[in-house]
Structure formats: structure tokens, C-alpha cells
Design a protein around this motif. Structure first.
Motif, short mmCIF file in Angstrom:
data_model
loop_
_atom_site.label_atom_id
_atom_site.label_comp_id
_atom_site.label_asym_id
_atom_site.label_seq_id
_atom_site.Cartn_x
_atom_site.Cartn_y
_atom_site.Cartn_z
N ILE A 63 -3.03 -12.60 12.69
CA ILE A 63 -2.47 -12.59 11.34
C ILE A 63 -0.95 -12.76 11.44
CG2 ILE A 63 -2.20 -11.26 9.21
CD1 ILE A 63 -4.66 -9.62 10.15
N ASP A 64 -0.41 -13.70 10.67
CA ASP A 64 1.04 -13.90 10.59
C ASP A 64 1.59 -12.96 9.52
OD1 ASP A 64 3.63 -14.76 10.47
OD2 ASP A 64 3.17 -16.84 9.97
N LEU A 65 2.51 -12.09 9.92
CA LEU A 65 3.08 -11.12 8.98
C LEU A 65 4.34 -11.63 8.29
CD1 LEU A 65 2.83 -7.80 11.07
CD2 LEU A 65 1.13 -8.80 9.53
N SER A 66 4.78 -12.84 8.61
CA SER A 66 6.10 -13.32 8.18
C SER A 66 6.30 -13.25 6.67
CB SER A 66 6.32 -14.76 8.65
OG SER A 66 6.30 -14.83 10.06
N GLU A 67 5.27 -13.59 5.91
CA GLU A 67 5.37 -13.56 4.45
C GLU A 67 4.71 -12.32 3.84
OE1 GLU A 67 7.19 -15.74 2.86
OE2 GLU A 67 7.62 -16.74 4.78
N GLY A 68 4.37 -11.37 4.71
CA GLY A 68 3.66 -10.19 4.26
C GLY A 68 2.16 -10.37 4.39
N ALA A 69 1.47 -9.33 4.79
CA ALA A 69 0.01 -9.39 4.95
C ALA A 69 -0.58 -8.02 4.66
CB ALA A 69 -0.37 -9.84 6.36
N VAL A 70 -1.81 -8.02 4.19
CA VAL A 70 -2.50 -6.78 3.85
C VAL A 70 -3.31 -6.30 5.05
CG1 VAL A 70 -4.24 -5.70 2.37
CG2 VAL A 70 -2.62 -7.35 1.40
N PRO A 109 -5.35 1.81 8.64
CA PRO A 109 -5.29 2.49 7.33
C PRO A 109 -6.62 3.19 7.05
CG PRO A 109 -4.50 0.22 7.19
CD PRO A 109 -5.18 0.36 8.51
N ARG A 110 -6.54 4.46 6.67
CA ARG A 110 -7.76 5.24 6.47
C ARG A 110 -8.18 5.31 5.01
NH1 ARG A 110 -8.92 8.89 10.45
NH2 ARG A 110 -10.91 8.95 9.34
N THR A 111 -7.22 5.43 4.09
CA THR A 111 -7.54 5.59 2.67
C THR A 111 -7.00 4.46 1.82
OG1 THR A 111 -7.61 8.01 2.84
CG2 THR A 111 -7.29 7.09 0.66
N PHE A 112 -5.74 4.08 2.03
CA PHE A 112 -5.08 3.05 1.23
C PHE A 112 -4.81 1.81 2.07
CE2 PHE A 112 -3.11 7.18 -0.20
CZ PHE A 112 -3.93 7.36 -1.31
N SER A 113 -5.14 0.63 1.55
CA SER A 113 -4.69 -0.60 2.18
C SER A 113 -3.20 -0.76 1.97
CB SER A 113 -5.43 -1.80 1.57
OG SER A 113 -6.82 -1.74 1.87
N VAL A 114 -2.52 -1.38 2.93
CA VAL A 114 -1.07 -1.46 2.87
C VAL A 114 -0.61 -2.90 3.09
CG1 VAL A 114 -0.68 0.93 3.58
CG2 VAL A 114 -0.87 -0.85 5.33
N LEU A 164 -3.12 -1.25 -3.80
CA LEU A 164 -2.40 -1.57 -2.58
C LEU A 164 -1.06 -0.86 -2.56
CD1 LEU A 164 -2.46 -3.56 -0.09
CD2 LEU A 164 -1.21 -5.16 -1.55
N ILE A 165 -0.66 -0.35 -1.37
CA ILE A 165 0.67 0.23 -1.21
C ILE A 165 1.54 -0.78 -0.48
CG2 ILE A 165 2.03 2.05 -0.11
CD1 ILE A 165 -0.26 3.95 -0.52
N ASP A 166 2.61 -1.20 -1.17
CA ASP A 166 3.60 -2.09 -0.57
C ASP A 166 4.62 -1.20 0.15
OD1 ASP A 166 5.72 -3.77 0.07
OD2 ASP A 166 5.72 -4.81 -1.86
N HIS A 184 7.05 6.45 -0.97
CA HIS A 184 6.56 5.29 -1.68
C HIS A 184 6.22 5.60 -3.14
CE1 HIS A 184 5.46 4.81 2.62
NE2 HIS A 184 5.99 3.62 2.42
N PHE A 185 6.15 6.90 -3.48
CA PHE A 185 5.73 7.32 -4.82
C PHE A 185 6.88 7.96 -5.56
CE2 PHE A 185 2.13 7.56 -1.91
CZ PHE A 185 1.23 6.70 -2.54
N GLY A 186 6.93 7.72 -6.86
CA GLY A 186 7.93 8.35 -7.70
C GLY A 186 7.28 9.24 -8.75
N GLY A 187 7.97 10.33 -9.09
CA GLY A 187 7.50 11.14 -10.20
C GLY A 187 6.86 12.47 -9.88
#
Length: 338
Positions: free
Chosen positions: A71-78, A143-148, A196-198, A333-336
Motif C-alpha cells: 500500500i502506498d501511503l503517500s496520499e493517505g491510506a486507510v 487497528p482493533r476498534t477504529f479504522s484509521v 474513520l479516524i484521521d 483526536h477528539f474534541g469536547g
């Protein structure tokens, strides 16, 4: 001289070439007693986790039948939940003969239930490089719970360098806080099948989409099998400027749960003069095979303290660290909430 190497010594090792990196190092990688590691540009989807074993390189294994695709991560990958990936890291080591290396996920990585382990050539154990190791570093990610969503340069793990074999200074057992305090919330339970978590979108995710608050109920809670929780320690914790600490899980025979993925506590964490008075340890807890009743104050983890080789030039919190003076707190990664 023995002990954990402080920030100024890590900087000297970069200058000498003992720590090297593709395209050099970035500001903020050096922490008071640890070094952040960065993802490279390629990920390999694996059939299964592995260790190369004595006399074998990771590249040898990647050239076998264990890789499903590249997988090429250059442009972002899940990176998807339930899958195992391996990413060559930007950093490599050329350690002196008296310096060894230990690795751990960063706090923000563990708090989103992303399981990581550093692998070296010839490794027969994860998250460790022997004294004098010279070679590349790789990161296993699951990743166990959330895809990133990840990109090159993402910092999911960190290393700590140790000169010699110093004995621990002390160990402190931490219990879990199930009182809820004024908020009445004792923790957060991860929602399955969330979005998805960015990893670059700090503070930009709505916690309600990913977490369910767990209300206090008389100082008890039931951990459901294979569910992931964020809880906090009942006790505050602090690390002196001339010490470092690592959080280790309590022995598994005490109960049907596993506490804490991430574990490095840099000098100055929770230290009053560094703005950390009252800091709690955040516990990443996963239930095991059967439902388990957890009681307030029950032992959940332990802090193992070691001396630094010399006091660090800067301590945790001096630059406004995200988790200084924390209570119950989600990842950045979370606000609030929290």
C-alpha cells in the motif's frame, strides 16, 4: 553511567549518527526521555504477525509469502480494523555497544485502540532492540476498534534508549477510579462500527460518534468480553525530572481484563512545578473471555520507575503537553469530552 538517556543525549546521538532518519529529523520528535518514530511511505498488508528470528531480516520475510499486498501511503491510506500491517519507519539505529532500545505505542495511539509493535532485524521479541543494534525499524500496526487514515510521517510509536542494565528504582501499583467524581462518568466505551479516524485531524472528531460514556454505579462496573474502555487511575501519578517510568500491566491472573497498551511516562509528567499536579494515568482496558466485575480501587496497572543517566534539559509539560494534568481523557483526536 547507566540509565535512561535524556533528551540532550538523544540529540547528541542524532549528531553522531547513532540515530538516523530518512530526510532528517523533525521538530518535536525528541521528548524529554524518548524519541517519536515516523511512518515511511509504504505499508504491507500481512497474512499474520511475525518475528523474523535470529539471523533473519524483516525484508527476508517480506519477500516470502506473508505479504498480501503493498500500500502506498503517500496520499493517505486507510488501515482497517482486524487487519495486520507492517510499515518501514523513517528512523534507523546504529546503537553503541552499551545502549539498548525499548519501544511502546504513543499515548494517543493506545487510546484509539490501535495496537502497534516495533520489529527489528533478527528480532525474537517485539518492542526491543539489543545493545549495539544496527539496522532498520519497522512498525506492526493492527487497528482493533477504529479504522484509521494514515500518511507518511505519522507518529504512532516511540523508543526509549537505555545505557547498561540499571535496576528499577521502584514500582507503584495503580487502582482504577470508578467513583465518577463530579461528572458521574467513570469512563468511555468504544462504539463498534464507527467512522474513520484521521490521525492528522487533531480535535476534529466528535467523541459521541466513537464513544459511549459509562456512568458511575456504586463503585462497580462489568467489563464485557472483547470491548474496549478508557478509564482512569484512582491515584495521581508523577515522575520526577531525573526519572522516567513505564506503565506495565498487572499480572493476568488477577482478572479477566488487560490494561494499558501505551506506557512511557517522561520526566516531569504529573510534576507540580511543570503544571502537572493531580495527573492521573489513563487506562486502556479490554475485557477478555468472560464478563468481569471491576471494583473501585482494584489494581489495574503498575508504574515502573528508572533513573535517567542525567536530568533532562526539558521536562514533560514545559511546552504545554496535551496530557499533562489529565484526568479521565480521550486521545487528542477528539474534541469536547475529557
Amino acid at each position: 553511567m547507566t540509565g535512561i538517556l535524556p533528551s540532550q543525549t538523544l540529540a547528541q546521538m542524532i549528531e553522531s549518527g547513532a540515530l538516523a532518519a530518512t530526510d532528517g529529523f523533525e521538530p518535536g520528535q525528541i521528548q524529554p526521555a524518548s524519541l517519536d518514530l515516523r511512518l515511511g511511505r509504504t505499508a504491507y498488508r500481512l497474512r499474520a504477525s511475525f518475528l523474523p528470528g535470529a539471523g533473519r531480516t524483516v525484508e527476508d520475510r517480506l519477500n516470502g509469502d506473508i505479504v498480501m499486498h503493498r500500500i502506498d501511503l503517500s496520499e493517505g491510506a486507510v488501515l482497517e480494523t482486524g487487519c495486520v500491517y507492517l510499515v518501514p519507519l523513517a528512523e534507523r539505529l546504529a546503537l553503541p555497544e552499551d545502549v539498548s532500545c525499548a519501544a511502546n505505542p504513543k499515548s494517543s495511539t493506545g487510546r484509539i485502540d490501535v495496537f502497534t509493535r516495533v520489529i527489528t532485524d533478527g528480532a525474537q521479541a517485539f518492542d526491543a532492540a539489543p545493545a549495539g543494534y544496527q539496522g532498520p525499524l519497522y512498525l506492526e500496526i493492527s487497528p482493533r476498534t477504529f479504522s484509521v487514515l494514515v500518511r507518511p510521517g505519522a507518529r504512532l510509536a516511540q523508543i526509549r534508549l537505555r545505557r547498561g542494565s540499571p535496576a528499577p528504582l521502584k514500582e507503584i501499583t495503580l487502582g482504577v477510579d470508578l467513583t465518577g467524581g463530579e461528572s458521574g462518568v467513570i469512563g468511555y466505551r468504544a462504539r463498534r462500527h464507527s467512522g474513520l479516524i484521521d490521525l492528522e485531524n487533531l480535535g476534529g472528531h466528535d467523541p459521541a460518534d466513537f464513544w459511549e460514556p459509562v456512568p458511575a454505579r456504586g463503585g462497580r462496573m462489568v467489563l464485557d468480553p472483547d470491548e474496549f474502555y478508557i478509564l482512569a487511575s484512582a491515584e495521581s501519578a508523577s515522575v520526577a525530572p531525573d526519572e522516567a517510568a513505564e506503565m506495565a500491566p498487572i499480572a493476568t491472573e488477577i482478572g479477566e481484563f488487560r490494561a494499558h497498551y501505551a506506557g512511557f511516562f517522561d520526566p516531569g509528567f504529573g510534576w507540580e512545578s511543570a503544571g502537572g499536579a493531580g495527573s492521573r494515568a489513563v487506562l486502556e482496558v479490554r475485557g477478555r473471555d468472560v464478563p468481569f466485575m471491576l471494583e473501585h480501587g482494584q489494581a489495574a496497572a503498575r508504574l515502573v520507575y528508572e533513573a535517567l543517566e542525567a536530568p533532562a534539559d526539558a521536562v514533560y509539560g514545559a511546552s504545554g503537553s496535551h496530557y499533562q494534568a489529565q484526568g479521565l481523557k480521550l486521545s487528542k483526536h477528539f474534541g469536547g469530552w475529557g
